[in-house]
Design an enzyme around this catalytic site. Structure first.
Site: not given
Ligand code: PLP
Length: 389
Positions: A178, A206, A238
């Site tokens: 990330s 992602h 996302k």
């Molecule tokens: C954003 C993210 C999460 C958490 O997801 P949410 O739905 O925002 O709680 C978990 N793992 C990774 C790698 C992320 O980037």
């Protein structure tokens, strides 16, 4: 008093350049943000396909409120599992080509559900050093041995797996990291999971919606075969532009999570508006090749254009394009400098990234135009010339 140490601790954070600051947006998520009265081009969000404010998803959510109400009223295992939740799970499972999917309110909770439900104190979790905080917390909550291997280093991982005497083993990784934007070596990790009879849990926050044929994600990108040991977590806040997450895998695994995962059982199901919005979003994602192709062009354009700047652009093939600055203060100052010039790029500092690797994290979206990318590149070049390097 018990709170007396908070002020000095806060002052310490400030001295280290680690204070976080929230900005309040006065318009929906999009390539242009209105923040504190200022209109800026935003390179902050994970809205990779530009769906967060898409009219057909908004319309679906509005209609859903009329049809299903706004609250689910209970947890999934009591009476909060409405038809839209069930339908979404079926569509997600079909989309990623797995037997079954389980919908969660957030990705953070999905990770906290998977790992502690499968692992306990007699087991060992093998985790990439750069894993997302939610995966680190998931490993802690499991109380298993937490073996962290150097980023992407499959040889060291193989060695650690070989040496382990743990009863059960689990390999835990981001698919797309990330804060770096690079990909985990998933085929190699899967081969190790097979060799050592381990679970492989892949967090595709992602990659889902962005990578692979039809946006089916990182497992599809690498063409990994379905296997009971391979567990996929994808987030829906996302690229999907809404919120929530899912875990997909073989029926035996997903059924077990549904029975036993505390972050699934002991929380209220999301508003039914959310899965209805997600069904509309999934439709756009499935038919989103044009969006993905445009995003790809923007990535290529940015990487070519930033070549030659004093800061190192990390080797990322994804929408996450980090520009390595180094010191916390320098990263914050450059971000501030960009902000006053109408560009919003977040400075990412420890503990989110290792000490000394503060960076600007440029997130691209299919909603950006080529002109917006060019504007960013132009201002960065000016900042470099002005001695902000
Ligand atoms: C954003 C993210 C999460 C958490 O997801 P949410 O739905 O925002 O709680 C978990 N793992 C990774 C790698 C992320 O980037």
């Amino acid at each position: 008093m018990i709170w007396d140490e908070l002020d000095p601790s806060m002052a310490q954070l400030a001295a280290e350049g680690l204070l976080r600051r929230r900005r309040t947006l006065e318009a929906p998520c999009g390539p242009e943000a209105v923040v504190e009265g200022r209109r800026v081009i935003a390179f902050c969000s994970n809205d990779y396909l530009g769906l967060a404010n898409h009219p057909s998803i908004v319309a679906a959510a509005q209609q859903a409120a009329g049809r299903w109400g706004v609250g689910s009223g209970a947890s999934h295992v009591v009476s909060g599992h409405l038809w839209p939740h069930a339908e979404l799970e079926e569509r997600l499972a079909a989309f990623v080509g797995r037997e079954q999917a389980l919908y969660f309110t957030t990705g953070y909770m999905a990770n906290l559900a998977i790992v502690p439900t499968l692992m306990d104190r007699n087991d060992a979790i093998f985790a990439d050093k750069l894993n997302h905080a939610s995966l680190i917390d998931a490993a802690r909550l499991a109380r298993a041995e937490h073996v962290r291997y150097p980023h992407g280093d499959v040889d060291t991982l193989a060695h650690r797996l070989e040496q382990s005497r743990a009863r059960r083993k689990l390999i835990l990784t981001d698919a797309v990291f990330s804060m770096d934007g690079d990909l985990a070596p998933l085929p190699e990790l899967f081969a190790l999971a097979e060799r050592f009879d381990a679970w492989l849990v892949v967090d595709d926050a992602h990659g889902f919606g962005v990578l692979g044929p039809g946006g089916r994600g990182s497992l599809a990108h690498f063409d990994l075969p379905p296997s009971p040991r391979l567990i996929l977590m994808g987030t829906l806040g996302k690229a999907a532009g809404v919120s929530g997450a899912f875990v997909a895998g073989d029926r035996c695994v997903i059924d077990w999570l549904m029975q036993r995962a505390r972050p699934y059982i002991f929380t209220t199901a999301s508003s039914p508006m959310i899965p209805v919005a997600l069904l509309a979003s999934l439709e756009l994602m499935v038919n989103g090749d044009e969006r993905r192709a445009h995003l790809q062009q923007l990535i290529v354009r940015l990487r070519a254009g930033l070549d030659g700047l004093p800061w190192r652009l990390l080797p990322s093939p994804t929408a996450i394009q980090p520009l390595l600055i180094g010191e916390n203060e320098a990263a914050v100052q450059l971000a501030e400098r960009l902000f006053v010039r109408g560009l919003w790029v977040p400075a990412i500092r420890p503990p989110t990234v290792p000490m000394g690797t503060a960076r600007l994290r440029i997130s691209l979206s299919a909603a950006h135009s080529e002109e917006q990318i060019d504007t960013l590149m132009g201002v960065l070049r000016e900042c470099a010339n002005d001695g902000y390097a």
